[in-house]
Write an enzyme that holds these catalytic residues in place. Structure first.
Site, PDB file in Angstrom:
ATOM      1  N   ALA A 116     -12.038  -3.233   2.565  1.00 30.30           N
ATOM      2  CA  ALA A 116     -11.401  -4.180   3.490  1.00 30.30           C
ATOM      3  C   ALA A 116      -9.960  -4.447   3.077  1.00 30.30           C
ATOM      4  O   ALA A 116      -9.638  -4.454   1.883  1.00 30.30           O
ATOM      5  CB  ALA A 116     -12.179  -5.493   3.517  1.00 30.30           C
ATOM      6  N   ASN A 117      -9.089  -4.672   4.053  1.00 26.88           N
ATOM      7  CA  ASN A 117      -7.718  -5.094   3.776  1.00 26.88           C
ATOM      8  C   ASN A 117      -7.706  -6.599   3.539  1.00 26.88           C
ATOM      9  O   ASN A 117      -8.480  -7.334   4.153  1.00 26.88           O
ATOM     10  CB  ASN A 117      -6.820  -4.772   4.978  1.00 26.88           C
ATOM     11  CG  ASN A 117      -6.427  -3.302   5.017  1.00 26.88           C
ATOM     12  OD1 ASN A 117      -5.951  -2.744   4.034  1.00 26.88           O
ATOM     13  ND2 ASN A 117      -6.623  -2.674   6.168  1.00 26.88           N
TER      14      ASN A 117
ATOM     15  N   LYS B  33       2.033  -3.633  10.967  1.00 27.82           N
ATOM     16  CA  LYS B  33       0.681  -3.620  11.526  1.00 27.82           C
ATOM     17  C   LYS B  33       0.767  -4.169  12.933  1.00 27.82           C
ATOM     18  O   LYS B  33       1.606  -5.031  13.209  1.00 27.82           O
ATOM     19  CB  LYS B  33      -0.252  -4.523  10.704  1.00 27.82           C
ATOM     20  CG  LYS B  33      -1.713  -4.206  10.868  1.00 27.82           C
ATOM     21  CD  LYS B  33      -2.152  -3.235   9.794  1.00 27.82           C
ATOM     22  CE  LYS B  33      -3.608  -2.903   9.837  1.00 27.82           C
ATOM     23  NZ  LYS B  33      -4.021  -2.166   8.635  1.00 27.82           N
TER      24      LYS B  33
ATOM     25  N   ASP C  88      -7.112   1.489  13.239  1.00 26.99           N
ATOM     26  CA  ASP C  88      -7.606   0.408  12.388  1.00 26.99           C
ATOM     27  C   ASP C  88      -8.885  -0.092  13.059  1.00 26.99           C
ATOM     28  O   ASP C  88      -9.445   0.576  13.929  1.00 26.99           O
ATOM     29  CB  ASP C  88      -6.536  -0.687  12.221  1.00 26.99           C
ATOM     30  CG  ASP C  88      -6.818  -1.583  11.024  1.00 26.99           C
ATOM     31  OD1 ASP C  88      -6.537  -1.165   9.893  1.00 26.99           O
ATOM     32  OD2 ASP C  88      -7.346  -2.691  11.206  1.00 26.99           O
TER      33      ASP C  88
ATOM     34  N   LYS D 134       0.833  -1.210   0.000  1.00 27.49           N
ATOM     35  CA  LYS D 134       0.000   0.000   0.000  1.00 27.49           C
ATOM     36  C   LYS D 134       0.865   1.256   0.000  1.00 27.49           C
ATOM     37  O   LYS D 134       0.665   2.181  -0.773  1.00 27.49           O
ATOM     38  CB  LYS D 134      -0.919  -0.011   1.237  1.00 27.49           C
ATOM     39  CG  LYS D 134      -1.982   1.064   1.205  1.00 27.49           C
ATOM     40  CD  LYS D 134      -2.823   1.106   2.487  1.00 27.49           C
ATOM     41  CE  LYS D 134      -3.444  -0.229   2.823  1.00 27.49           C
ATOM     42  NZ  LYS D 134      -4.514  -0.094   3.846  1.00 27.49           N
TER      43      LYS D 134
ATOM     44  N   THR E 266     -10.863   7.372   3.735  1.00 29.16           N
ATOM     45  CA  THR E 266     -10.741   6.055   3.113  1.00 29.16           C
ATOM     46  C   THR E 266     -11.970   5.818   2.235  1.00 29.16           C
ATOM     47  O   THR E 266     -11.865   5.367   1.090  1.00 29.16           O
ATOM     48  CB  THR E 266     -10.656   4.951   4.194  1.00 29.16           C
ATOM     49  OG1 THR E 266      -9.638   5.303   5.124  1.00 29.16           O
ATOM     50  CG2 THR E 266     -10.335   3.601   3.584  1.00 29.16           C
TER      51      THR E 266
ATOM     52  N   ASP F  96     -24.575  -6.680   7.130  1.00 34.35           N
ATOM     53  CA  ASP F  96     -23.694  -6.500   8.287  1.00 34.35           C
ATOM     54  C   ASP F  96     -24.040  -7.587   9.298  1.00 34.35           C
ATOM     55  O   ASP F  96     -25.191  -8.016   9.387  1.00 34.35           O
ATOM     56  CB  ASP F  96     -23.919  -5.112   8.914  1.00 34.35           C
ATOM     57  CG  ASP F  96     -22.784  -4.724   9.861  1.00 34.35           C
ATOM     58  OD1 ASP F  96     -21.949  -3.891   9.462  1.00 34.35           O
ATOM     59  OD2 ASP F  96     -22.724  -5.257  10.997  1.00 34.35           O
TER      60      ASP F  96
ATOM     61  N   ARG G   5     -27.537  -2.594  13.033  1.00 31.89           N
ATOM     62  CA  ARG G   5     -26.749  -1.576  12.349  1.00 31.89           C
ATOM     63  C   ARG G   5     -27.135  -1.514  10.868  1.00 31.89           C
ATOM     64  O   ARG G   5     -27.267  -0.444  10.289  1.00 31.89           O
ATOM     65  CB  ARG G   5     -25.260  -1.908  12.515  1.00 31.89           C
ATOM     66  CG  ARG G   5     -24.337  -0.867  12.001  1.00 31.89           C
ATOM     67  CD  ARG G   5     -23.036  -0.860  12.752  1.00 31.89           C
ATOM     68  NE  ARG G   5     -22.256  -2.076  12.498  1.00 31.89           N
ATOM     69  CZ  ARG G   5     -20.997  -2.220  12.894  1.00 31.89           C
ATOM     70  NH1 ARG G   5     -20.400  -1.261  13.549  1.00 31.89           N
ATOM     71  NH2 ARG G   5     -20.347  -3.323  12.646  1.00 31.89           N
TER      72      ARG G   5
ATOM     73  N   GLY H  39     -19.223  -0.502   8.982  1.00 23.95           N
ATOM     74  CA  GLY H  39     -18.510   0.144  10.089  1.00 23.95           C
ATOM     75  C   GLY H  39     -18.142   1.557   9.673  1.00 23.95           C
ATOM     76  O   GLY H  39     -18.832   2.158   8.845  1.00 23.95           O
TER      77      GLY H  39
HETATM   78  N1  PHE Z   1      -5.757   1.343   9.005  1.00 24.16           N
HETATM   79  C1  PHE Z   1      -4.988   1.985   7.976  1.00 24.16           C
HETATM   80  C2  PHE Z   1      -4.915   1.123   6.739  1.00 24.16           C
HETATM   81  O1  PHE Z   1      -5.190  -0.053   6.767  1.00 24.16           O
HETATM   82  C3  PHE Z   1      -3.596   2.142   8.441  1.00 24.16           C
HETATM   83  C4  PHE Z   1      -3.137   3.452   8.922  1.00 24.16           C
HETATM   84  C5  PHE Z   1      -3.939   4.498   9.242  1.00 24.16           C
HETATM   85  C6  PHE Z   1      -1.783   3.592   9.034  1.00 24.16           C
HETATM   86  C7  PHE Z   1      -3.404   5.662   9.689  1.00 24.16           C
HETATM   87  C8  PHE Z   1      -1.231   4.749   9.462  1.00 24.16           C
HETATM   88  C9  PHE Z   1      -2.063   5.793   9.782  1.00 24.16           C
HETATM   89  O2  PHE Z   1      -4.562   1.625   5.689  1.00 24.16           O
END
Ligand code: PHE
Length: 355
Positions: free
Chosen positions: A266-267, A84, A121, A72, A156, A209, A214, A188
């Protein structure tokens, strides 16, 4: 003993640099700080608090999420590496217990002397970072009242919105949302905001969800439909947008999809890299998650580390659509899936090339 064997397998098969492990006895929580790569700069990534099925699951999640941050950051063009942290708690903590855990966790981050920077996160907030900042300077996204840039979720969501438009343009010939159906899986902080933006742009929204309450509340507000979580995969839609936990797209689930595009916040949406190939074989356009969901770092890291103003952040969010369009073309030109094309772009940046 079984758990120990799992730990060995997870770390032994990981290509990352290091994992700091602490057991926080007062809250019976495990802390895993996973530093995947510092090739481009100090590792950075959010801190996730979650109740996991097993401690090894938490470690696996942290290591995989850290690897996702490396690519990323590389695609975003930032001089940061990937990391992370996972706080594997017995239950989502509140009050004094939560503060205690974050204080001790902050000391662990401080002990790394700046090789790991963190932010919000899943289940963590700017207020948690404010508390951490009393003991550790390596945080992005403190609350605005404390001098930070605040909640990344809305940014985001905006980046994902631009990415969905670019994906529709590529798959269906027009970026317009009017008349398109988007299923938002998980509402969320990011998913809910994304659903609002899509509804405002004229899309028909379906919400799913794990919390029925929610889902119903948001659906009512947006005039959206509600889909039961078990039906989320096979519900017909133009865009399937995973916005909750990762790993939902796999050899078992991909055959069930009935959508044209997969694009969500989502990651780690794919269970394995080969799932990008499976999506492409089914004629589904996949917008690689680590490209699409960079809006949070554009906002928190852009403002706090690079001195960006809001206009620069906005341009970066719009740029997510352009980067995706390039990846889609590269995937066609080279006859590889969009997931592989995004990975190749990240690798070229990690190796110091430009393409
Ligand atoms: N949660 C964010 C992501 O997955 C990570 C993040 C946020 C890292 C803010 C640094 C600062 O992209």
């Amino acid at each position: 003993m079984q758990e120990l064997g799992e730990f060995e397998r997870v770390i032994g098969s990981w290509e990352g640099e290091q994992v700091l492990v602490r057991f926080d006895a007062p809250t019976e929580s495990w802390i895993f700080i996973c530093i995947h790569s510092r090739r481009l700069g100090p590792a950075a990534g959010g801190t996730r608090m979650k109740v996991y099925g097993s401690t090894a699951d938490a470690l696996r999640d942290g290591t995989r999420l850290a690897a996702g941050m490396t690519v990323k950051m590389a695609v975003a063009g930032f001089s940061f590496g990937g990391g992370k942290a996972v706080l594997a708690v017995p239950a989502l903590l509140e009050g004094e217990e939560r503060e205690g855990l974050f204080g001790r966790y902050a000391e662990a981050v401080a002990s790394l002397g700046g090789s790991f920077w963190t932010g919000c996160d899943m289940n963590t907030t700017p207020a948690d970072l404010d508390l951490m900042a009393e003991r550790c300077p390596y945080v992005f996204g403190r609350s605005v009242a404390s001098g930070g840039s605040g909640e990344p979720g809305p940014f985001t969501a905006r980046g994902v919105f631009h990415g969905i438009r670019a994906s529709l343009a590529h798959a269906l010939g027009s970026p317009a949302l009017e008349g398109r159906t988007v299923l938002v899986q998980g509402v969320g902080s990011v998913g809910a905001r994304l659903a609002e933006l899509l509804a405002e742009a004229g899309a028909r929204i379906l919400i799913t969800d794990l919390s029925a309450e929610r889902a119903a509340e948001l659906a009512e507000r947006l005039g959206a439909g509600v889909v039961q979580p078990e039906q989320a995969l096979e519900t017909e839609c133009d865009v399937h947008a995973p916005c909750a936990t990762g790993g939902t797209l796999s050899v078992d689930t991909i055959p069930r999809l009935r959508c044209r595009v997969v694009a969500g916040s989502a990651n780690n949406q794919l269970a394995t890299p080969a799932d990008a190939d499976r999506l492409s074989e089914r004629g589904i356009l996949y917008a690689p998650d680590f490209v699409l969901n960079a809006g949070g770092i554009f906002f928190n890291v852009g403002i706090e580390a690079l001195g960006w103003d809001e206009a620069r952040v906005e341009r970066a969010l719009e740029g997510i659509g352009d980067t995706l369009a390039e990846i889609f073309l590269r995937s066609e030109d080279e006859g590889i899936s969009t997931g592989r094309a995004a990975q190749a772009l990240a690798e070229s940046r990690l190796e110091g090339r430009n393409g």
